[in-house]
Design a protein around this motif. Structure first.
Motif, PDB file in Angstrom:
ATOM      1  N   SER A 134       8.378   6.306 -16.898  1.00  0.00           N
ATOM      2  CA  SER A 134       8.382   6.581 -15.427  1.00  0.00           C
ATOM      3  C   SER A 134       8.185   5.337 -14.645  1.00  0.00           C
ATOM      4  O   SER A 134       8.133   4.657 -13.434  1.00  0.00           O
ATOM      5  CB  SER A 134       6.542   7.385 -14.896  1.00  0.00           C
ATOM      6  N   PHE A 135       7.597   3.717 -15.578  1.00  0.00           N
ATOM      7  CA  PHE A 135       6.843   2.791 -14.617  1.00  0.00           C
ATOM      8  C   PHE A 135       8.946   2.368 -14.578  1.00  0.00           C
ATOM      9  O   PHE A 135       8.879   0.909 -14.032  1.00  0.00           O
ATOM     10  CB  PHE A 135       6.288   2.207 -15.561  1.00  0.00           C
ATOM     11  N   LEU A 136       9.512   2.005 -15.303  1.00  0.00           N
ATOM     12  CA  LEU A 136      10.636   1.611 -15.398  1.00  0.00           C
ATOM     13  C   LEU A 136      11.434   2.177 -14.050  1.00  0.00           C
ATOM     14  O   LEU A 136      12.047   1.515 -13.215  1.00  0.00           O
ATOM     15  CB  LEU A 136      11.364   2.517 -16.319  1.00  0.00           C
ATOM     16  N   GLY A 137      11.278   3.454 -13.899  1.00  0.00           N
ATOM     17  CA  GLY A 137      11.827   4.132 -12.560  1.00  0.00           C
ATOM     18  C   GLY A 137      11.604   3.418 -11.392  1.00  0.00           C
ATOM     19  O   GLY A 137      11.370   3.481 -10.350  1.00  0.00           O
ATOM     20  N   TYR A 138      10.106   3.318 -11.243  1.00  0.00           N
ATOM     21  CA  TYR A 138       9.273   2.455 -10.870  1.00  0.00           C
ATOM     22  C   TYR A 138      10.085   0.885 -10.180  1.00  0.00           C
ATOM     23  O   TYR A 138       9.803   1.077  -9.244  1.00  0.00           O
ATOM     24  CB  TYR A 138       7.734   3.081 -10.585  1.00  0.00           C
ATOM     25  N   TYR A 139      10.257   0.218 -11.313  1.00  0.00           N
ATOM     26  CA  TYR A 139      11.032  -0.823 -11.469  1.00  0.00           C
ATOM     27  C   TYR A 139      12.135  -0.155 -10.355  1.00  0.00           C
ATOM     28  O   TYR A 139      12.235  -1.429  -9.608  1.00  0.00           O
ATOM     29  CB  TYR A 139      10.739  -1.318 -12.353  1.00  0.00           C
ATOM     30  N   PHE A 140      12.264  -0.386 -10.893  1.00  0.00           N
ATOM     31  CA  PHE A 140      14.288   0.746 -10.577  1.00  0.00           C
ATOM     32  C   PHE A 140      13.815   0.402  -8.261  1.00  0.00           C
ATOM     33  O   PHE A 140      14.834   0.253  -7.424  1.00  0.00           O
ATOM     34  CB  PHE A 140      15.159   0.998 -11.208  1.00  0.00           C
ATOM     35  N   PHE A 141      12.601   1.810  -8.560  1.00  0.00           N
ATOM     36  CA  PHE A 141      12.455   2.202  -7.283  1.00  0.00           C
ATOM     37  C   PHE A 141      12.092   0.959  -6.655  1.00  0.00           C
ATOM     38  O   PHE A 141      12.632   0.382  -5.276  1.00  0.00           O
ATOM     39  CB  PHE A 141      11.462   2.829  -6.939  1.00  0.00           C
ATOM     40  N   LEU A 142      11.180  -0.347  -6.387  1.00  0.00           N
ATOM     41  CA  LEU A 142      10.955  -1.086  -6.187  1.00  0.00           C
ATOM     42  C   LEU A 142      11.513  -2.388  -5.816  1.00  0.00           C
ATOM     43  O   LEU A 142      12.285  -2.966  -4.308  1.00  0.00           O
ATOM     44  CB  LEU A 142       9.837  -1.864  -6.777  1.00  0.00           C
ATOM     45  N   LYS A 143      12.760  -2.104  -7.053  1.00  0.00           N
ATOM     46  CA  LYS A 143      13.918  -3.633  -6.964  1.00  0.00           C
ATOM     47  C   LYS A 143      15.260  -2.864  -5.819  1.00  0.00           C
ATOM     48  O   LYS A 143      15.739  -3.770  -4.858  1.00  0.00           O
ATOM     49  CB  LYS A 143      14.974  -3.787  -7.907  1.00  0.00           C
ATOM     50  N   GLN A 144      15.169  -1.664  -5.814  1.00  0.00           N
ATOM     51  CA  GLN A 144      16.187  -0.550  -4.197  1.00  0.00           C
ATOM     52  C   GLN A 144      15.753  -1.305  -3.262  1.00  0.00           C
ATOM     53  O   GLN A 144      15.927  -1.162  -2.354  1.00  0.00           O
ATOM     54  CB  GLN A 144      16.560   0.656  -5.424  1.00  0.00           C
ATOM     55  N   SER A 145      14.049  -0.805  -3.293  1.00  0.00           N
ATOM     56  CA  SER A 145      13.971  -0.828  -1.613  1.00  0.00           C
ATOM     57  C   SER A 145      13.833  -2.130  -1.427  1.00  0.00           C
ATOM     58  O   SER A 145      13.371  -2.837   0.400  1.00  0.00           O
ATOM     59  CB  SER A 145      12.260  -0.297  -1.993  1.00  0.00           C
ATOM     60  N   GLU A 146      13.894  -3.026  -1.923  1.00  0.00           N
ATOM     61  CA  GLU A 146      13.821  -4.731  -2.118  1.00  0.00           C
ATOM     62  C   GLU A 146      15.175  -5.117  -0.553  1.00  0.00           C
ATOM     63  O   GLU A 146      15.024  -5.832  -0.056  1.00  0.00           O
ATOM     64  CB  GLU A 146      13.377  -5.685  -2.862  1.00  0.00           C
ATOM     65  N   LYS A 147      16.014  -4.315  -1.326  1.00  0.00           N
ATOM     66  CA  LYS A 147      16.992  -4.631  -0.554  1.00  0.00           C
ATOM     67  C   LYS A 147      17.638  -3.475   0.754  1.00  0.00           C
ATOM     68  O   LYS A 147      16.963  -3.466   1.168  1.00  0.00           O
ATOM     69  CB  LYS A 147      18.606  -4.251  -1.569  1.00  0.00           C
ATOM     70  N   ASN A 164       0.812  -1.066   0.082  1.00  0.00           N
ATOM     71  CA  ASN A 164      -0.244  -0.181  -0.181  1.00  0.00           C
ATOM     72  C   ASN A 164       1.013   1.217   0.303  1.00  0.00           C
ATOM     73  O   ASN A 164       0.410   2.153  -0.323  1.00  0.00           O
ATOM     74  CB  ASN A 164      -1.015  -0.103   1.309  1.00  0.00           C
ATOM     75  N   ARG A 165       1.765   0.873   0.594  1.00  0.00           N
ATOM     76  CA  ARG A 165       3.091   2.333   0.782  1.00  0.00           C
ATOM     77  C   ARG A 165       3.474   2.858  -0.218  1.00  0.00           C
ATOM     78  O   ARG A 165       3.455   4.011  -1.205  1.00  0.00           O
ATOM     79  CB  ARG A 165       3.645   2.199   1.725  1.00  0.00           C
ATOM     80  N   ASN A 166       3.946   1.825  -1.321  1.00  0.00           N
ATOM     81  CA  ASN A 166       4.061   2.026  -2.717  1.00  0.00           C
ATOM     82  C   ASN A 166       3.211   2.293  -4.120  1.00  0.00           C
ATOM     83  O   ASN A 166       3.699   2.860  -4.762  1.00  0.00           O
ATOM     84  CB  ASN A 166       5.472   0.682  -3.196  1.00  0.00           C
ATOM     85  N   ILE A 167       1.704   2.021  -3.453  1.00  0.00           N
ATOM     86  CA  ILE A 167       0.676   2.817  -4.818  1.00  0.00           C
ATOM     87  C   ILE A 167       1.070   4.233  -4.476  1.00  0.00           C
ATOM     88  O   ILE A 167       1.112   4.509  -5.472  1.00  0.00           O
ATOM     89  CB  ILE A 167      -0.392   2.311  -4.334  1.00  0.00           C
ATOM     90  N   ASN A 168       1.771   5.123  -3.834  1.00  0.00           N
ATOM     91  CA  ASN A 168       1.730   6.560  -3.774  1.00  0.00           C
ATOM     92  C   ASN A 168       3.007   6.566  -4.796  1.00  0.00           C
ATOM     93  O   ASN A 168       3.048   7.307  -5.785  1.00  0.00           O
ATOM     94  CB  ASN A 168       1.548   7.077  -1.927  1.00  0.00           C
ATOM     95  N   ILE A 169       3.663   6.169  -4.496  1.00  0.00           N
ATOM     96  CA  ILE A 169       4.887   5.976  -5.499  1.00  0.00           C
ATOM     97  C   ILE A 169       4.608   5.815  -6.763  1.00  0.00           C
ATOM     98  O   ILE A 169       5.452   6.297  -7.464  1.00  0.00           O
ATOM     99  CB  ILE A 169       6.240   5.428  -4.759  1.00  0.00           C
ATOM    100  N   LYS A 170       4.230   5.274  -6.814  1.00  0.00           N
ATOM    101  CA  LYS A 170       3.801   4.239  -8.254  1.00  0.00           C
ATOM    102  C   LYS A 170       2.889   6.024  -9.147  1.00  0.00           C
ATOM    103  O   LYS A 170       3.003   6.123  -9.995  1.00  0.00           O
ATOM    104  CB  LYS A 170       3.198   3.381  -8.713  1.00  0.00           C
ATOM    105  N   TRP A 171       2.196   5.767  -8.148  1.00  0.00           N
ATOM    106  CA  TRP A 171       0.918   7.134  -9.191  1.00  0.00           C
ATOM    107  C   TRP A 171       1.988   8.614  -9.251  1.00  0.00           C
ATOM    108  O   TRP A 171       1.876   8.884  -9.781  1.00  0.00           O
ATOM    109  CB  TRP A 171      -0.220   7.430  -8.180  1.00  0.00           C
ATOM    110  N   PHE A 172       2.390   8.673  -8.139  1.00  0.00           N
ATOM    111  CA  PHE A 172       3.874   9.592  -8.542  1.00  0.00           C
ATOM    112  C   PHE A 172       4.183   9.152  -9.402  1.00  0.00           C
ATOM    113  O   PHE A 172       5.252  10.467 -10.306  1.00  0.00           O
ATOM    114  CB  PHE A 172       5.014  10.068  -7.349  1.00  0.00           C
ATOM    115  N   ALA A 173       4.860   8.492  -9.507  1.00  0.00           N
ATOM    116  CA  ALA A 173       5.702   8.345 -10.713  1.00  0.00           C
ATOM    117  C   ALA A 173       5.516   7.811 -11.934  1.00  0.00           C
ATOM    118  O   ALA A 173       5.653   9.379 -13.010  1.00  0.00           O
ATOM    119  CB  ALA A 173       6.608   6.833 -11.255  1.00  0.00           C
ATOM    120  N   LEU A 174       3.219   8.161 -12.288  1.00  0.00           N
ATOM    121  CA  LEU A 174       2.919   7.767 -12.911  1.00  0.00           C
ATOM    122  C   LEU A 174       2.571   9.130 -13.717  1.00  0.00           C
ATOM    123  O   LEU A 174       2.829   9.790 -15.248  1.00  0.00           O
ATOM    124  CB  LEU A 174       1.445   7.332 -13.473  1.00  0.00           C
ATOM    125  N   LEU A 175       2.485   9.658 -12.950  1.00  0.00           N
ATOM    126  CA  LEU A 175       1.866  11.290 -13.500  1.00  0.00           C
ATOM    127  C   LEU A 175       2.578  12.217 -13.076  1.00  0.00           C
ATOM    128  O   LEU A 175       2.612  12.867 -14.587  1.00  0.00           O
ATOM    129  CB  LEU A 175       1.269  12.125 -11.641  1.00  0.00           C
TER     130      LEU A 175
END
Length: 140
Positions: free
Chosen positions: A127-140, A85-96
Motif C-alpha cells: 500500500s505504501f508502494l502504491g502511494y509512492y507511485f501515486f505521488l510520483k504520477q501526480s507530480e507529472k 495536505n491533500r495527499n494525506i487523505n490518499i496516504k491514509w486510504f492506501a494504508l487502511l
C-alpha cells in the motif's frame, strides 16, 4: 481526534446494540485480539509522531525568533503546502486499504501464526508502494 472517536463509536454501535441471543454475530477472539493490537499500536505511533512533530516545530520557531530571520523568509520556511495536505487523505486510504486486504487474507489463511505477520507486512508495504507511485504520477 474527535472525528476518529465519533467514527469509532458509530461503527461499534451495532456490535454493542446486538442484544439478541445466540451466535448471530460472533468474532473470533484471535482475530479480535490481533485487530485490537494493531489499532492500539497504530494509535500509539500516531500519538508519538504527533508529539515529536509539535516539539520539532516549536524548536524551529524558537530558533527563527532567536536568529532574527526576516518575516517573509520565516513564513516561507514554516508554511505547509495545501498539496501536501491533500495527499494525506490518499496516504491514509492506501494504508487502511492495505490493512483491510491483509486482514481479509489472514482470515482466509487461518490458523494465525508468523505467516499472518508476513502477510500484514507485505500488504502494508504494497500500500505504501502504491502511494509512492501515486505521488510520483501526480507530480507529472
Amino acid at each position: 481526534m474527535k472525528k476518529i472517536i465519533n467514527i469509532a463509536l458509530i461503527v461499534s454501535a451495532p456490535v454493542v446494540a446486538n442484544a439478541q441471543g445466540g451466535d448471530t454475530f460472533s468474532v473470533n477472539e484471535d482475530v479480535f485480539n490481533i485487530c485490537a493490537t494493531i489499532f492500539v499500536v497504530g494509535l500509539f505511533m500516531i500519538f508519538i509522531l504527533g508529539i515529536t512533530k509539535r516539539v520539532m516545530d516549536y524548536r524551529i520557531k524558537n530558533k527563527i525568533v532567536e536568529k532574527g530571520i526576516p518575516e517573509n523568509i520565516a513564513s516561507s520556511i514554516l508554511q505547509t503546502s495545501p498539496k501536501e495536505n491533500r495527499n494525506i487523505n490518499i496516504k491514509w486510504f492506501a494504508l487502511l486499504a492495505g490493512i483491510g486486504v491483509a486482514l481479509t487474507i489472514i482470515y482466509y489463511t487461518l490458523p494465525l501464526g508468523i505467516h499472518s505477520l508476513a502477510i500484514m507486512s507485505f500488504c502494508i508495504a504494497a500500500s505504501f508502494l502504491g502511494y509512492y507511485f501515486f505521488l510520483k504520477q501526480s507530480e507529472k
